[in-house]
Design a protein around this motif. Structure first.
Motif, PDB file in Angstrom:
ATOM      1  N   TYR A 133       0.822  -1.211   0.000  1.00  0.00           N
ATOM      2  CA  TYR A 133       0.000   0.000   0.000  1.00  0.00           C
ATOM      3  C   TYR A 133       0.854   1.258   0.000  1.00  0.00           C
ATOM      4  O   TYR A 133       0.701   2.144  -0.847  1.00  0.00           O
ATOM      5  N   LEU A 134       1.783   1.314   0.957  1.00  0.00           N
ATOM      6  CA  LEU A 134       2.546   2.561   1.119  1.00  0.00           C
ATOM      7  C   LEU A 134       3.606   2.724   0.036  1.00  0.00           C
ATOM      8  O   LEU A 134       3.814   3.818  -0.477  1.00  0.00           O
ATOM      9  N   ARG A 135       4.268   1.637  -0.283  1.00  0.00           N
ATOM     10  CA  ARG A 135       5.381   1.733  -1.237  1.00  0.00           C
ATOM     11  C   ARG A 135       4.890   1.665  -2.680  1.00  0.00           C
ATOM     12  O   ARG A 135       5.311   2.445  -3.522  1.00  0.00           O
ATOM     13  N   ASP A 136       3.974   0.717  -2.942  1.00  0.00           N
ATOM     14  CA  ASP A 136       3.579   0.476  -4.323  1.00  0.00           C
ATOM     15  C   ASP A 136       2.289   1.190  -4.714  1.00  0.00           C
ATOM     16  O   ASP A 136       1.955   1.247  -5.889  1.00  0.00           O
ATOM     17  N   GLY A 137       1.533   1.658  -3.727  1.00  0.00           N
ATOM     18  CA  GLY A 137       0.232   2.257  -4.045  1.00  0.00           C
ATOM     19  C   GLY A 137      -0.738   1.228  -4.597  1.00  0.00           C
ATOM     20  O   GLY A 137      -1.683   1.559  -5.317  1.00  0.00           O
ATOM     21  N   GLN A 191      -7.159   3.540   6.936  1.00  0.00           N
ATOM     22  CA  GLN A 191      -6.329   4.473   6.172  1.00  0.00           C
ATOM     23  C   GLN A 191      -6.696   4.434   4.686  1.00  0.00           C
ATOM     24  O   GLN A 191      -6.806   5.478   4.027  1.00  0.00           O
ATOM     25  N   ASP A 201      -8.109   7.476   2.594  1.00  0.00           N
ATOM     26  CA  ASP A 201      -7.401   7.919   1.388  1.00  0.00           C
ATOM     27  C   ASP A 201      -8.321   7.946   0.180  1.00  0.00           C
ATOM     28  O   ASP A 201      -8.155   8.749  -0.733  1.00  0.00           O
TER      29      ASP A 201
END
Lengths: 353, 449
Positions: free
Chosen positions: B286-290, B318, B322
C-alpha cells in the motif's frame, strides 16, 4: 509568487474585515417565536421540500429590540420554517427580514468576495504561451463558469447561513451599525477596491523604512490573531495546492495515483512554507487599511473582534469562505485538467502576470 | 520486514542474473520482463510477468523459482508454496532452493520445516565441515563460519527461528557457540551509545546482539522489543518485551512492560505468524507500491487469520480515508476497538480522525482514552488539546499543551509553532484558528504501526 501571496492575503483581510452574505430572515411566527433563516418565510412553508435540511433553530436574542434590522413587514402567520421554539417572548421585538445580503453589504464582504474571486481565478490561468490558443480558450470558459461571482457568493451565503446564531449575530450587527463599525467597514471596502492595489504596494515599500509604532504593530498582530486573517490565507493556499495536485494526478496518465494522504501532506507543506510570508503580507495590508484610524479606534475594533460575537462571526465567515473557495478550486482544477491534460501544458516557467 | 524484503530482493535479482547468464536463450522475454520490472520496483507487473515466464517454461528452475520468490515477496503465500514445491521437485538438492524453502517456512511460521530445510542445507557441505560445525570446539567456530559464509546464514536463521519460538536460551547458546556474539563485549552499552545515530537496520542489529549476548540487560532487551513493535514484528516484539519485563528488577518497569504489552501489543490476542507477515507485506504494497487492491486483499486475509489483530484494521481505515470514504474509515477503527478495546493506537487514530472530521466531542473522548492508556503520548496530548480548543475548553487546552510541550522539550523538540500559538492565546485570548498539533516521533516503540 509575492503577488500571488498578496492576493491570498487579501482573502485573509476579507475575513478580518467583514460580515458575509446570504439572506438572514428574521420573523415572528404564529406562536410568537422569533425565527432566523437564510430563506424568506413562505406563506405555506409547511409544503417546503422535506429533503432540504431545516435551518437551525435559534434562541431569541437577549436584546432584540436594540437592533435596527427589522425593515419589512412581519411574515404571514404560519410561516414556520423551523421547529417552533416553545416559549414565546413576552414582548415581540420588531420583526421582519434581515438579509444576509444587507449584512454583507454593511461589511463590504460581497464586494470583497467578488474581487477575491476574480484574483483567485487568475491562479488557474496559464502563463502566456504555456498552452495552445484553443486550450487557453477552453480554460477561460471553465474559469468563467466555475468562478462566476454570483454563484460563489450564493454558495458562501449558504455556507455562512449554516452556522447562524441569533444573539451573536445581533451583537455583530450592533457593532456594524455603530459609527466606528461603519468607519472600519468603509476602510475595508476601500482597500478591497482594485485601484488601491498600487497604493498598497507603495505603502508596503515604505513600512520597512518607517515602521509602525510598537502599539500599532501589536494591535494589528492581535487583530490578525483574533480574526484568523493570515490563517485563512494559508488555508486557501493549501486548498488551492491540493485541488490542483489532485486534478493533475487524476489526469496525468500512466503515473501512480496520489493518495489523499500524500496530497494533503503536500498541501500542508505548501501551507507551512507560505505561512510566514502570508502573515507579513496580511499585517502590512492591515496597517494600510486602518492607517487613518487612531490607535484608540483600532483598539476598540480589536476589542470587539475579540468578543465571543466577533470570534464567532470571523470563524463562521472563515469556514464559509474556505468551503466555498475549496469547492470552486476543486471544480475548476478538475475541469481544466480534464479538458487540457497536464502533458499539454508547457513546462516553461510561467511569466509574471 | 524491510530487511527480509531487501534480502529477498537481492536474492531474486541474483537469481535472475545467474539465470540470465546461464540460460538466456531458453528463458524468453517474460523472464527478462519480470526481472526488469522487479528491479524497477514495479512489483505487480513483475509478478504477472513471472507467472507467464513460469507457465511458459514449467520445467525450468529459474522462472519457477522466480515466480515463487516474487509471489512470496508480494504476500501471495499459497502461490509461493505451490511454486517452491515445484522448484523442489525440479531441483531437490539445489542449495538455493533449499534455503528459499527454509526462509519461506520461517515467514509463514512453519519453524520445524524451516529447521529441517536448514539441516538439509548443512548436509550439502563436506562432512568434515559439518562435523566440526556440529561438534567442534567453540574456539574454532568463528574461523569456520568465516571460511564458509553459508554456514553463517544457516546459523543466523537458526537463531532467529529459536528466538521466534521463544527459546531464548538455545538461541543464545547457538550465538555464543558460533561466534555471533563475544562473551566479553558489552553490546548493550554499544546500543545505548549508537541508538539514534545509526540507521534503523544497524539499531536493530545492535539490539539483537545485546538481547543475545546479555540475558540480564533488561532495558536493551526491552528496547529491542519496542523497535520490533514499531517495525511491525509484533510476535517477536511481544516475546522480547515480555522477557525484558521478566528480567528487570524494577517494579515500576515491570508495570510499564505489562502495560505496553496490553495497550500497544494487543495483550494475549492471537497473531499468527502468517497474519503478521501478510500485514507487513500489505503495508508495503500500500505505502510503497500504491497497490490498493492487492493491499486490501492481504489486510483482509490477515484479519481473517487473526481477527483480534488490530493493525490491519488501522490500514483498512487508512485506505478508506485515502479513498475519500470518511465514514468507512471511522467504521474500520470502531471495528478495531471492538476486537481490542484497550488498543492505544486505535483510540488515538480514531480520535485524530474524528478531530479532522470536526466531530470534536467524540474526538475528545477517544483522545482522552489514548492519553489515559499512555500518559507519555505527548503527540496525542496535543491532538487532544486541539479538539479541546475547538470546543472552547481553553483552560484544558492550555493545560494539555503545557504538559505536552514540557515533555517534548525533554527530548529536544521545541515545537515553536505550538509554543507560539499558546503564547498568543495566553496574551490575547482565543483566536479563530485552531492550534497546531504536530506529532514528532520521540519514543521508540510508540511511533509506527
Amino acid at each position: 509568487m509575492t503577488e500571488r501571496l498578496a492576493v491570498l492575503a487579501v482573502a485573509g483581510a476579507l475575513v478580518a474585515a467583514s460580515p458575509a452574505s446570504a439572506e438572514i430572515h428574521r420573523w415572528i411566527d404564529a406562536d410568537g417565536v422569533i425565527n432566523y433563516s437564510d430563506r424568506a418565510p413562505q406563506p405555506s412553508a409547511h409544503v417546503a421540500a422535506p429533503a432540504e435540511p431545516a435551518p437551525p433553530a435559534i434562541p431569541p436574542p437577549s436584546e432584540p429590540a436594540a437592533v435596527a434590522i427589522a425593515t419589512a413587514a412581519p411574515a404571514a402567520p404560519g410561516a414556520i420554517l423551523t421547529p417552533a421554539v416553545v416559549a414565546a417572548p413576552a414582548e415581540a421585538p420588531p420583526s421582519g427580514p434581515v438579509s444576509l445580503d444587507e449584512l454583507f453589504e454593511l461589511t463590504g464582504t460581497k464586494r470583497q468576495l467578488a474581487g477575491l474571486t476574480a484574483r483567485l481565478a487568475r491562479e488557474f490561468r496559464p502563463a502566456k504561451g504555456q498552452v495552445a490558443a484553443p486550450a487557453q480558450a477552453t480554460i477561460e470558459r471553465v474559469i468563467a463558469r466555475t468562478f462566476r461571482p454570483d454563484v460563489v457568493y450564493r454558495v458562501a451565503k449558504e455556507e455562512f447561513a449554516r452556522g447562524l446564531d441569533g444573539s451573536r449575530l445581533e451583537a455583530k450587527l450592533r457593532w456594524l451599525r455603530s459609527p466606528l463599525g461603519r468607519k472600519v467597514a468603509a476602510l475595508e471596502m476601500a482597500t478591497a477596491d482594485p485601484q488601491h492595489e498600487r497604493e498598497l504596494a507603495a505603502f508596503a515599500a515604505t513600512v520597512a523604512a518607517t515602521p509602525p509604532s510598537e502599539r500599532r504593530r501589536q494591535l494589528v498582530e492581535r487583530l490578525d490573531w483574533v480574526s484568523g486573517a493570515s490563517e485563512v490565507s494559508a488555508d486557501v493556499t493549501a486548498a488551492l495546492s491540493s485541488s490542483v495536485t489532485r486534478a493533475i494526478a487524476l489526469n496525468a496518465g500512466g503515473g501512480r495515483r496520489l493518495s489523499r494522504r500524500q496530497i494533503e501532506s503536500q498541501a500542508e507543506e505548501v501551507r507551512a512554507n507560505a505561512a510566514v510570508t502570508l502573515q507579513q503580507a496580511t499585517l502590512v495590508s492591515m496597517l494600510y487599511t486602518y492607517r487613518t484610524l487612531s490607535d484608540e479606534e483600532l483598539e476598540r475594533y480589536v476589542e470587539f473582534e475579540s468578543t465571543e460575537a466577533g470570534r464567532w462571526y470571523n470563524g463562521l465567515l472563515r469556514r464559509a469562505l474556505l468551503t466555498t473557495l475549496t469547492r470552486a478550486f476543486e471544480e475548476t482544477a478538475r475541469a481544466i485538467f480534464a479538458a487540457v491534460p497536464p502533458d499539454r501544458w508547457a513546462r516553461a516557467a510561467p511569466t509574471p502576470r | 520486514m524491510i530487511r527480509a524484503g531487501a534480502t529477498l530482493v537481492t536474492g531474486v535479482l541474483l537469481l535472475a542474473a545467474v539465470a540470465t547468464a546461464a540460460e538466456r536463450p531458453a528463458l524468453g522475454s517474460e523472464f527478462e520482463r519480470a526481472k526488469a520490472a522487479f528491479a524497477a520496483g514495479r512489483h505487480v507487473e513483475a509478478l504477472d510477468a513471472a507467472r507467464r515466464a513460469a507457465d511458459g517454461a514449467p520445467a525450468s528452475l529459474p522462472p519457477v523459482l522466480m515466480r515463487a520468490s516474487i509471489a512470496e515477496f508480494m504476500g501471495e503465500f499459497d502461490e509461493a508454496a505451490t511454486y517452491y514445491g515445484k522448484a523442489t521437485a525440479l531441483a531437490p538438492n539445489d542449495p538455493d532452493v533449499i534455503y528459499r524453502n527454509a526462509s519461506f517456512a520461517v515467514r509463514i511460521g512453519a519453524y520445524d520445516r524451516a529447521l529441517a530445510n536448514l539441516d538439509r542445507l548443512l548436509r550439502l557441505h563436506p562432512w568434515p565441515i559439518r562435523w566440526l560445525f556440529a561438534w567442534g570446539p567453540s574456539r574454532i567456530q568463528p574461523a569456520l563460519v568465516t571460511q564458509y559464509p553459508s554456514l553463517v546464514q544457516i546459523v543466523q536463521a537458526q537463531i532467529d527461528i529459536l528466538m521466534e519460538k521463544g527459546d531464548l536460551a538455545r538461541a543464545r547458546a547457538l550465538a555464543r557457540a558460533n561466534g555471533i556474539v563475544q562473551p566479553d563485549r558489552n553490546y548493550c552499552n554499544d546500543a545505548r551509545g549508537k541508538a539514534g545515530q545509526v540507521s534503523s537496520d544497524e539499531t536493530f542489529q545492535i539490539f539483537r546482539l545485546a538481547a543475545l549476548a546479555q540475558p540480564d540487560a533488561a532495558d536493551c532487551i526491552w528496547w529491542y522489543g519496542q523497535w520490533l513493535t514499531d517495525e511491525g514484528f509484533v510476535r517477536l516484539g511481544r516475546l522480547m518485551v515480555a522477557e525484558g519485563t521478566r528480567v528487570t528488577p524494577s517494579a515500576g518497569n515491570k508495570a510499564s512492560g505489562a502495560a505496553y504489552l496490553r495497550v500497544r501489543l494487543g495483550g494475549d490476542r492471537d497473531v499468527s505468524k502468517r497474519a503478521e507477515q501478510l500485514f507487513l507485506i500489505a503495508r508495503q504494497r500500500y505505502l510503497r507500491d500504491g497497490d490498493v487492491e492487492g493491499a486490501t486483499r492481504l489486510f483482509e486475509e490477515a484479519m481473517r487469520l487473526s481477527p483480534r489483530f488490530v493493525r490491519p484494521y488501522h490500514y483498512r481505515a487508512q485506505i478508506a480515508w485515502d479513498g475519500g470514504d470518511d465514514a468507512g474509515a471511522v467504521s474500520w477503527l470502531e471495528r478495531a476497538l471492538q476486537v481490542d478495546p484497550e488498543s492505544w493506537r486505535t483510540h488515538r487514530n480514531l480520535g485524530r480522525l474524528l478531530g479532522r472530521l470536526e466531530r470534536f466531542p467524540a474526538a475528545e473522548t477517544e483522545l482522552t482514552t489514548a492519553v489515559g492508556l499512555f500518559g507519555d503520548d505527548a503527540g496525542g496530548r496535543l491532538a487532544l488539546a486541539r479538539v479541546l480548543y475547538a470546543q472552547g475548553k481553553y483552560a484544558e487546552y492550555a493545560r494539555e499543551t503545557n504538559a505536552a510541550l514540557a515533555f517534548f522539550k525533554r527530548y529536544g523538540q521545541e515545537l515553536p509553532e505550538t509554543r507560539e500559538f499558546l503564547a498568543r492565546y495566553e496574551r490575547w485570548g482565543p483566536g479563530v484558528g485552531l492550534p497546531p498539533a504536530p506529532d514528532p516521533p520521540v519514543i521508540m516503540g510508540w511511533n509506527y504501526d
